[in-house]
Scaffold this active site. Sequence first.
Site, mmCIF file in Angstrom:
data_model
loop_
_atom_site.group_PDB
_atom_site.id
_atom_site.type_symbol
_atom_site.label_atom_id
_atom_site.label_comp_id
_atom_site.label_asym_id
_atom_site.label_seq_id
_atom_site.Cartn_x
_atom_site.Cartn_y
_atom_site.Cartn_z
ATOM 1 N N GLY A 112 0.878 -1.174 0.000
ATOM 2 C CA GLY A 112 0.000 0.000 0.000
ATOM 3 C C GLY A 112 0.912 1.220 0.000
ATOM 4 N N ARG A 123 -11.108 5.350 6.178
ATOM 5 C CA ARG A 123 -12.448 5.848 6.541
ATOM 6 C C ARG A 123 -12.722 7.218 5.940
ATOM 7 N NH1 ARG A 123 -13.635 5.973 12.798
ATOM 8 N NH2 ARG A 123 -11.402 6.116 13.166
ATOM 9 N N ILE A 138 -2.018 -2.921 9.358
ATOM 10 C CA ILE A 138 -2.594 -1.636 9.785
ATOM 11 C C ILE A 138 -4.009 -1.460 9.219
ATOM 12 C CG2 ILE A 138 -2.283 0.877 9.806
ATOM 13 C CD1 ILE A 138 0.656 0.580 9.535
ATOM 14 N N HIS A 143 -9.182 -2.110 18.444
ATOM 15 C CA HIS A 143 -8.906 -0.756 17.970
ATOM 16 C C HIS A 143 -10.236 -0.130 17.597
ATOM 17 C CE1 HIS A 143 -6.756 2.540 16.351
ATOM 18 N NE2 HIS A 143 -6.858 2.233 15.079
#
Length: 312
Positions: free
Chosen positions: A10, A85, A121, A178
Amino acid sequence: MRRRKIGLIGAGNIGGELANICMQKQLGDIVLFDIQPKENFAKGKALDLEQACTQSGSDASIIGTSNWADVAGADVLIITAGIPRKPGQSRDDLVGTNLPIIQDVADNAKKHCPDAFTIVISNPLDAMVYEFMRRTGAPKAKVAGMAGVLDSARFSLFLAREAKASVKDVRTMVLGGHGDDMVPLLGYCTVNGIAVGELIAKDKLDAIVARTRTGGGEIVGLMGTSAYYAPAASAVAMAEAYLLDQKRVLPVAAYLEGEYGYKDLYMGVPAVIGGGGIEKIIQLPLTDGEKEMLKKSADSVQKVVDIVKAKA
Ligand code: APR
């Protein structure tokens, strides 16, 4: 002796900042990977970062690629593949989009980098790291999720500002998923050994805990996308602990097999990170209130893991 190899899967906002910090710290040679339509973007970012090295004096190399063969044999993989998000979205809302992405990454990681220490992540974190380990069959010591280091970093910063203390002196520990119901362990949060409760009034502490829980959402609301500087710095702390065998005690998402009363689940716990990966999970005594909060957090993680299991 060869330099260590770090595969960053990524090449977006977090991936770029990961590359930047790894270069500055000269942790190893870097491969910045993205999907084929973003190959030139990854190459361009790599070139820009490599040119920055002439100022910092780093000799580490960096390439951009969309070819997994270039990542082969990586010592460390840090995975940010997926979409971040947008305002109004929870991390769990990302599961439908990011699940097939993590599955694709897992299949390639298994084929090309079977010995890497992998730090996930991508969100929803606890479910994505669970799926990565399930799909690759990698040993649990070699697959960790980055969440607690970031949550602790946010918590530490807010405490330091409130106590008018240096961030260097603040130590915090959080447990759980998380998400907005992570569990701060106030009894283990200190300013150079002094319990934070001695320095900060209860109402202020409660407000800081609340702000930490929604710390990611606060940034999404301001920027329109997820945070990237602090997530990258937090993941590099984990990678560095592994590469330099530092035996750091960090809160990480680890695979639980009965620890804290949970099984077959990835969740944030204090762990020793060294050359063996997640070398040990540290079990701390919890108050009844903390146990209750942890149960709530585990239930939310389990719900997303159940969605993943149903689709897998
Ligand atoms: N393989 C590799 N990379 C991929 C793949 C894949 N199969 N699918 C998507 N990507 C890439 C995208 O092309 C994009 O460049 O992942 C990158 C993600 O970068 P950004 O959109 O900038 O997102 P970022 O802010 O870096 O966050 C990534 O981390 O914190 C989490 O919630 C966040 O899930 C999100 C992830």
